[in-house]
Design a protein around this motif. Structure first.
Motif, PDB file in Angstrom:
ATOM      1  N   PHE A 181       0.664 -15.401   0.885  1.00  0.00           N
ATOM      2  CA  PHE A 181       0.294 -15.785   2.246  1.00  0.00           C
ATOM      3  C   PHE A 181      -1.223 -15.796   2.375  1.00  0.00           C
ATOM      4  O   PHE A 181      -1.807 -14.994   3.094  1.00  0.00           O
ATOM      5  CB  PHE A 181       0.935 -14.827   3.257  1.00  0.00           C
ATOM      6  CG  PHE A 181       2.431 -14.743   3.116  1.00  0.00           C
ATOM      7  CD1 PHE A 181       3.238 -15.780   3.546  1.00  0.00           C
ATOM      8  CD2 PHE A 181       3.025 -13.651   2.507  1.00  0.00           C
ATOM      9  CE1 PHE A 181       4.618 -15.727   3.389  1.00  0.00           C
ATOM     10  CE2 PHE A 181       4.404 -13.583   2.347  1.00  0.00           C
ATOM     11  CZ  PHE A 181       5.205 -14.623   2.788  1.00  0.00           C
TER      12      PHE A 181
ATOM     13  N   LYS B 222       7.310 -22.175   4.548  1.00  0.00           N
ATOM     14  CA  LYS B 222       6.693 -22.311   3.231  1.00  0.00           C
ATOM     15  C   LYS B 222       7.682 -22.831   2.197  1.00  0.00           C
ATOM     16  O   LYS B 222       8.840 -22.459   2.199  1.00  0.00           O
ATOM     17  CB  LYS B 222       6.160 -20.947   2.792  1.00  0.00           C
ATOM     18  CG  LYS B 222       5.539 -20.960   1.425  1.00  0.00           C
ATOM     19  CD  LYS B 222       4.961 -19.622   1.062  1.00  0.00           C
ATOM     20  CE  LYS B 222       4.528 -19.633  -0.370  1.00  0.00           C
ATOM     21  NZ  LYS B 222       3.516 -18.692  -0.676  1.00  0.00           N
TER      22      LYS B 222
ATOM     23  N   ARG C 148       3.291 -19.305   6.526  1.00  0.00           N
ATOM     24  CA  ARG C 148       4.346 -18.423   7.037  1.00  0.00           C
ATOM     25  C   ARG C 148       5.592 -18.565   6.166  1.00  0.00           C
ATOM     26  O   ARG C 148       5.874 -19.642   5.645  1.00  0.00           O
ATOM     27  CB  ARG C 148       4.678 -18.774   8.483  1.00  0.00           C
ATOM     28  CG  ARG C 148       3.504 -18.651   9.441  1.00  0.00           C
ATOM     29  CD  ARG C 148       3.887 -18.942  10.897  1.00  0.00           C
ATOM     30  NE  ARG C 148       5.039 -19.814  11.088  1.00  0.00           N
ATOM     31  CZ  ARG C 148       4.966 -21.129  11.303  1.00  0.00           C
ATOM     32  NH1 ARG C 148       3.809 -21.740  11.332  1.00  0.00           N
ATOM     33  NH2 ARG C 148       6.063 -21.829  11.489  1.00  0.00           N
ATOM     34  N   SER C 149       6.338 -17.508   6.060  1.00  0.00           N
ATOM     35  CA  SER C 149       7.524 -17.531   5.196  1.00  0.00           C
ATOM     36  C   SER C 149       8.587 -18.495   5.694  1.00  0.00           C
ATOM     37  O   SER C 149       9.360 -19.035   4.909  1.00  0.00           O
ATOM     38  CB  SER C 149       8.112 -16.129   5.059  1.00  0.00           C
ATOM     39  OG  SER C 149       8.518 -15.654   6.322  1.00  0.00           O
ATOM     40  N   ASP C 150       8.648 -18.748   6.997  1.00  0.00           N
ATOM     41  CA  ASP C 150       9.693 -19.624   7.523  1.00  0.00           C
ATOM     42  C   ASP C 150       9.392 -21.111   7.339  1.00  0.00           C
ATOM     43  O   ASP C 150      10.265 -21.945   7.506  1.00  0.00           O
ATOM     44  CB  ASP C 150       9.947 -19.323   9.003  1.00  0.00           C
ATOM     45  CG  ASP C 150       8.732 -19.592   9.877  1.00  0.00           C
ATOM     46  OD1 ASP C 150       7.605 -19.601   9.360  1.00  0.00           O
ATOM     47  OD2 ASP C 150       8.922 -19.781  11.097  1.00  0.00           O
TER      48      ASP C 150
END
Length: 158
Positions: free
Chosen positions: A98, A108, A104-106
């Motif tokens: 990150f 990416k 953001r993980s949602d």
């Protein structure tokens, strides 16, 4: 700093972008060609990623981070690497996965594999395709006879 086009392409994956085409049409270069479907916000995010990567390269140049063991040279970072119980790198997992506030993980794209030897792979192709016999149609009789070959020629010329 010893950073090459491949390093930047792989690091872009950590920022959530698909790696651009490399070394075509110019050797050692990145071909960046956004499509007309990319909006300005996405193009700005891409430019911000390149600016962040340039700052990371500057840190390599000034000796702030190691020349070889750094987020640029060790990219891309996979989900498995980030969540592994062991982490042997001099930078944090957050810096690896990150690297900017907009990552953001949602949203990416996580690479499925880490760094590989691209040149070796380009020169030593391994086919994992099934044998050609598995592609034969069960609805067409083909015993390999010369009559079948003539039928194939006639069909192809039609």
């Amino acid at each position: 700093a010893g950073v090459e086009a491949v390093d930047i392409a792989k690091r872009l994956m950590d920022y959530g972008f698909h790696a651009p085409t490399m070394s075509w049409p110019v050797t050692g270069a990145l071909m960046i060609e956004p499509t007309e479907s990319e909006d300005k916000a996405e193009l700005d995010r891409f430019c911000d990623a390149l600016i962040h990567i340039r700052k990371e390269i500057s840190d390599i140049e000034t000796g702030k981070i190691d020349k070889l063991n750094n987020p640029v040279k060790r990219s891309p970072h996979t989900l498995q690497q980030i969540f592994s119980s062991s982490w042997d790198r001099p930078y944090t997992r957050e810096e690896a996965a990150f690297p900017a506030p907009f990552v953001r993980s949602d949203s990416k794209m996580w690479p499925s594999v880490g760094r590989i030897d691209d040149s070796y792979g380009d020169k030593n192709l391994v086919c994992t395709c099934p044998p050609m016999e598995e592609y034969l149609s069960p609805y067409i009789v083909n015993d390999g006879s010369s009559a079948d070959q003539e039928d194939t020629k006639e069909t192809a010329s039609a």
